[in-house]
Design an enzyme around this catalytic site. Structure first.
Site, PDB file in Angstrom:
ATOM      1  N   SER A   1      -7.141  -3.173   1.473  1.00  0.00           N
ATOM      2  CA  SER A   1      -6.045  -3.352   0.686  1.00  0.00           C
ATOM      3  C   SER A   1      -7.547  -3.304  -1.308  1.00  0.00           C
ATOM      4  O   SER A   1      -6.976  -3.711  -2.030  1.00  0.00           O
ATOM      5  CB  SER A   1      -5.138  -5.088   0.335  1.00  0.00           C
ATOM      6  OG  SER A   1      -6.369  -5.670   0.965  1.00  0.00           O
TER       7      SER A   1
ATOM      8  N   LYS B   1       5.284  -3.472  -1.563  1.00  0.00           N
ATOM      9  CA  LYS B   1       4.269  -3.085  -2.404  1.00  0.00           C
ATOM     10  C   LYS B   1       5.352  -1.491  -3.098  1.00  0.00           C
ATOM     11  O   LYS B   1       5.679  -1.549  -4.342  1.00  0.00           O
ATOM     12  CB  LYS B   1       3.081  -2.364  -1.865  1.00  0.00           C
ATOM     13  CG  LYS B   1       2.586  -3.984  -1.127  1.00  0.00           C
ATOM     14  CD  LYS B   1       1.573  -4.178  -0.407  1.00  0.00           C
ATOM     15  CE  LYS B   1       1.047  -5.383  -0.063  1.00  0.00           C
ATOM     16  NZ  LYS B   1       1.055  -6.969  -0.897  1.00  0.00           N
TER      17      LYS B   1
ATOM     18  N   HIS C   1      -0.364  -1.061   2.637  1.00  0.00           N
ATOM     19  CA  HIS C   1      -0.391  -0.643   0.980  1.00  0.00           C
ATOM     20  C   HIS C   1      -0.565   0.997   1.735  1.00  0.00           C
ATOM     21  O   HIS C   1      -0.383   1.508   0.823  1.00  0.00           O
ATOM     22  CB  HIS C   1      -1.965  -0.626   1.353  1.00  0.00           C
ATOM     23  CG  HIS C   1      -2.100  -2.087   0.253  1.00  0.00           C
ATOM     24  ND1 HIS C   1      -2.280  -2.427  -0.836  1.00  0.00           N
ATOM     25  CD2 HIS C   1      -2.490  -3.619   1.010  1.00  0.00           C
ATOM     26  CE1 HIS C   1      -1.961  -3.974  -1.124  1.00  0.00           C
ATOM     27  NE2 HIS C   1      -2.194  -4.441   0.540  1.00  0.00           N
TER      28      HIS C   1
HETATM   29  C1  LIG Z   1      -3.033  -5.900   3.911  1.00  0.00           C
HETATM   30  C2  LIG Z   1      -1.904  -6.916   3.132  1.00  0.00           C
HETATM   31  N1  LIG Z   1      -0.612  -7.211   4.224  1.00  0.00           N
HETATM   32  C3  LIG Z   1      -0.415  -8.299   4.327  1.00  0.00           C
HETATM   33  C4  LIG Z   1       0.376  -8.462   3.066  1.00  0.00           C
HETATM   34  C5  LIG Z   1       1.310  -9.955   2.425  1.00  0.00           C
HETATM   35  O1  LIG Z   1       1.842  -8.882   2.187  1.00  0.00           O
HETATM   36  P1  LIG Z   1       3.438  -9.876   1.354  1.00  0.00           P
HETATM   37  O2  LIG Z   1       3.014  -9.583  -0.121  1.00  0.00           O
HETATM   38  O3  LIG Z   1       4.804  -9.342   1.899  1.00  0.00           O
HETATM   39  O4  LIG Z   1       3.460 -11.986   2.099  1.00  0.00           O
HETATM   40  C6  LIG Z   1      -0.658  -8.451   1.904  1.00  0.00           C
HETATM   41  C7  LIG Z   1      -0.467  -8.269   0.570  1.00  0.00           C
HETATM   42  O5  LIG Z   1       0.179  -8.961   0.062  1.00  0.00           O
HETATM   43  C8  LIG Z   1      -1.625  -7.275   2.055  1.00  0.00           C
HETATM   44  O6  LIG Z   1      -2.484  -7.047   0.975  1.00  0.00           O
END
Ligand SMILES: Cc1ncc(COP(=O)(O)O)c(C=O)c1O
Length: 387
Positions: free
Chosen positions: A179, A238, A207
């Protein structure tokens, strides 16, 4: 007493240069954003395909509210398992090519829930050093021993697998597209190691979902590894433009998580409108492949442009382009100067990224135009020349 603690803690954050504050967005999440009252070019969104305000998602949400109402009223295991939850899960499983899928309320909740089911005291989790905070927290909650291997260091990963006690259950967890760095995990090799040493593999496609692979199914699908990666988690908030998250895998995995994942069990299920948006978004993945092409075109244009200006860029070929500045304060100052010039590229600093690697996290969208990219490059050039 509590008052003192709060003030002191805030003071400490400010002194350490890690104090954060919220910015205010008016209107829609688009390539152009009204941020703190000013119109700026948005290079800080995970709305990679521009679906957050796609007419089909809006219409699906409105129709779902008309038909099913606003709230789900309860958790999935009580009375909150509605038609659209199951419809969405079938769509996700079909997209990912897995036997089943299960929706979670967010990626954060998915990761903490899944990890604490798949590993327990006495088990071993091997986690990439650049994994997201939700994975780190999931490792902590599981009470398993967590070993953090240096980013994409396969030799270290193999060493740790070799050292693990034979009796311990082993789980390797990695993002597929990182990310903050935008690079890809060495998935083929990771899967081979897992098979050699009897470990389970869990990936986070937050992502990569919607962006990579056939119809945006993700990197696991792109690499032909669906059968060999039993736990594929991803998000709906996303590239898919809405909210929520999923895990795709076998029916047995789904059954186990329904029974054991506390962040699935003990929370009100997502409302119908959110499910309907995700269903519409998945349909668009099939119907509008040109969005992915536009995104790749924009990635290349920005990358080539930044390189042409003498910026040194890392490995990333993806929609996430980190421009590492190093020092946290210099990085935030660079980001502020860009913002003054109408370009929003968020500075990211510790604890989100390791100390000394503060960066501008530039993210591309399919809906950026040639002119948006040109204007952004001009701003980067001007701020660079000031330093
Ligand atoms: C790699 C990754 N996993 C999990 C999440 C968490 O997802 P959410 O925003 O739906 O809680 C994010 C970003 O927010 C992320 O970048």
């Amino acid at each position: 007493m509590a008052g003192n603690f709060i003030e002191e803690e805030l003071k400490r954050l400010k002194e350490q240069g890690v104090y954060r504050k919220l910015r205010h967005v008016e209107g829609e999440q688009g390539a152009i954003l009204t941020l703190d009252g000013r119109e700026v070019l948005n290079f800080s969104s995970n709305n990679y395909l521009g679906l957050a305000n796609h007419p089909a998602l809006r219409a699906a949400a409105v129709a779902a509210i008309e038909r099913y109402g606003c709230g789900s009223g309860a958790s999935r295991l009580i009375s909150g398992n509605m038609t659209l939850h199951e419809e969405l899960e079938a769509k996700i499983a079909a997209l990912k090519g897995t036997g089943a899928a299960l929706v979670f309320n967010s990626g954060y909740q998915a990761n903490i829930g899944i990890l604490s089911v798949l590993a327990d005291e006495g088990d071993l989790i091997l986690s990439d050093a650049l994994n997201h905070a939700s994975i780190i927290d999931g490792c902590r909650l599981s009470r398993a021993k967590s070993v953090i291997y240096p980013h994409s260091d396969l030799a270290r990963l193999e060493d740790e697998l070799k050292k693990a006690p034979a009796s311990a259950r082993k789980l390797i967890v990695t993002e597929t597209l990182f990310s903050m760095d935008g690079d890809e995990a060495l998935l083929v090799e990771i899967v081979e190691l897992a098979e050699r040493y009897g470990a389970l593999v869990m990936v986070d496609e937050a992502h990569a979902t919607g962006v990579f692979g056939p119809n945006g199914a993700g990197l696991v699908a792109k690499l032909g590894l669906v059968e060999r990666v039993p736990v594929q988690m991803g998000t709906l908030g996303k590239a898919l433009g809405g909210f929520g998250a999923y895990v795709a895998g076998s029916r047995k995995l789904r059954e186990l998580l329904i029974n054991r994942a506390r962040s699935f069990i003990f929370t009100t299920s997502l409302p119908p409108a959110v499910m309907a948006m995700a269903i519409a978004a998945i349909e668009i993945l099939y119907k509008e492949p040109e969005r992915r092409l536009a995104l790749w075109h924009n990635c290349r244009a920005l990358r080539d442009g930044l390189k042409g200006l003498g910026f040194s860029l890392g490995e990333s070929q993806s929609q996430i382009q980190p421009l590492v500045i190093g020092d946290a304060q210099k990085c935030m100052a660079f980001s502020e100067r860009l913002l003054e010039k109408g370009v929003f590229a968020q500075g990211i600093r510790p604890p989100t990224v390791p100390p000394g690697t503060s960066r501008l996290r530039i993210t591309l969208m399919a809906t950026h135009t040639h002119e948006h990219i040109h204007r952004a490059l001009k701003a980067f050039e001007e701020v660079k020349n000031e330093n």
